[in-house]
Design a protein around this motif. Sequence first.
Motif, short mmCIF file in Angstrom:
data_model
loop_
_atom_site.label_atom_id
_atom_site.label_comp_id
_atom_site.label_asym_id
_atom_site.label_seq_id
_atom_site.Cartn_x
_atom_site.Cartn_y
_atom_site.Cartn_z
N UNK A 250 0.81 -1.22 0.00
CA UNK A 250 0.00 0.00 0.00
C UNK A 250 0.84 1.27 0.00
N UNK A 251 1.98 1.24 0.69
CA UNK A 251 2.81 2.43 0.79
C UNK A 251 4.18 2.05 1.34
N UNK A 252 5.20 2.84 1.02
CA UNK A 252 6.51 2.62 1.63
C UNK A 252 6.49 3.06 3.09
N UNK A 253 7.41 2.52 3.86
CA UNK A 253 7.53 2.90 5.28
C UNK A 253 8.96 3.38 5.52
N UNK A 254 9.09 4.64 5.93
CA UNK A 254 10.40 5.20 6.29
C UNK A 254 10.50 5.25 7.81
N UNK A 255 11.61 4.74 8.33
CA UNK A 255 11.85 4.77 9.77
C UNK A 255 13.17 5.49 10.04
N UNK A 256 13.09 6.46 10.93
CA UNK A 256 14.22 7.33 11.20
C UNK A 256 14.65 7.23 12.65
N UNK A 257 15.93 7.47 12.90
CA UNK A 257 16.42 7.63 14.26
C UNK A 257 16.11 9.05 14.70
N UNK A 258 15.50 9.20 15.85
CA UNK A 258 15.06 10.52 16.28
C UNK A 258 15.18 10.67 17.79
N UNK A 259 15.17 11.93 18.23
CA UNK A 259 15.23 12.24 19.66
C UNK A 259 14.63 13.62 19.86
N UNK A 260 14.29 13.92 21.09
CA UNK A 260 13.80 15.25 21.45
C UNK A 260 14.99 16.20 21.59
N UNK A 261 14.83 17.48 21.22
CA UNK A 261 15.92 18.45 21.40
C UNK A 261 16.43 18.50 22.84
N UNK A 262 15.54 18.33 23.81
CA UNK A 262 15.97 18.38 25.21
C UNK A 262 16.92 17.24 25.54
N UNK A 263 16.69 16.07 24.94
CA UNK A 263 17.60 14.94 25.19
C UNK A 263 18.98 15.24 24.59
N UNK A 264 19.02 15.76 23.38
CA UNK A 264 20.29 16.03 22.72
C UNK A 264 21.05 17.16 23.41
N UNK A 265 20.34 18.13 23.95
CA UNK A 265 21.00 19.19 24.70
C UNK A 265 21.67 18.64 25.96
N UNK A 266 21.03 17.67 26.58
CA UNK A 266 21.57 17.10 27.82
C UNK A 266 22.66 16.07 27.56
N UNK A 267 22.59 15.35 26.45
CA UNK A 267 23.51 14.21 26.23
C UNK A 267 24.43 14.39 25.02
N UNK A 268 24.22 15.42 24.23
CA UNK A 268 25.10 15.69 23.11
C UNK A 268 24.63 15.07 21.81
N UNK A 269 25.04 15.70 20.69
CA UNK A 269 24.70 15.19 19.37
C UNK A 269 25.55 13.96 19.04
N UNK A 270 25.01 13.11 18.16
CA UNK A 270 25.74 11.92 17.72
C UNK A 270 26.50 12.25 16.45
#
Length: 298
Positions: free
Chosen positions: A158-178
């Motif tokens: 019926x449709x393609x499915x895209x799955x992404x790695x994601x996080x909330x900005x607050x998490x990245x601010x606290x733990x750093x970008x990958x």
Amino acid sequence: MTNLGDLEIFAKVVSTGSMSLAGRVLGFSPAVVSKRIKRLEDRLGTRLLQRTTRQISLTEAGQGFYDRVLGILAGLEEAEYYISGRSALMHGTLKISAPTSFGRMHIAPHLKTFMDAHPELSINLVLTDEFSDIVGGGFDLAIRIAELTDSSLVARRLAPVRRLLCAAPSYLEAHGMLQSIEDLKNHRCLPAHNNDAWRLEGPGGAMTLRPEGMLVTNSSEVIREAVIAGLGIALRSTWDIGEELKSGKLVQVLPAYEGSRNVALSAVYPSRQFLPAKVRLFIDYLAELYGPVPYWEL
């Protein structure tokens, strides 16, 4: 010639997995159902069903016979609609299995349009994150988000499915970008469905990760709320988090990596020569609604 009623009884016994349930639906006693099945087997000269005290299952001959009986009954249904001049008017019940979150977000809101077009057709929508037994559960079709391998069923993409790695900005601010995929080992990850592996595709090709998570749950919706709240990094489908990505509640991390492209949104139904009109119409409706570029990607 085999009695058509015997075929209907046989098909109902298989779909319900029980002679008593089949009899209840058709208005017969279990004894009558058993007698009619035996009459059918005697006429065919072969055993169709294996009976135990706990369950009923198809023999190899019974499976082949059942697949063909479904086609006969579906063809008869369509013939009746045609001869009565009501081929465009769907009757009865359409029983559908679908994933919980997807069904709530992307099927339920669109049922009114379909049901308004077919006012005499009832919908039984069962939402579950487990793969339903389509035949045993009496389902007309199932909507699945997976890499399908079951050859006993027919699947329409019926449709393609895209799955992404994601996080909330607050998490990245606290733990750093990958900076690289190896950095996932030093971050909190939120695998869904009891620590299922992540199958990703990136610059180096396909890879499988089994991230360690502090939160273990069998609920995809719990993981969704946890990643939005800033608890960690998750692999989520765009149909699930599209609005959060647009609003900035979530951001994509490691954009060079996405979930396996072999996973798709599909309609799955039992193999049969003649697909009932109500099933075909609903599948066509969803295929047109979602399309090759689903609305949640826009």
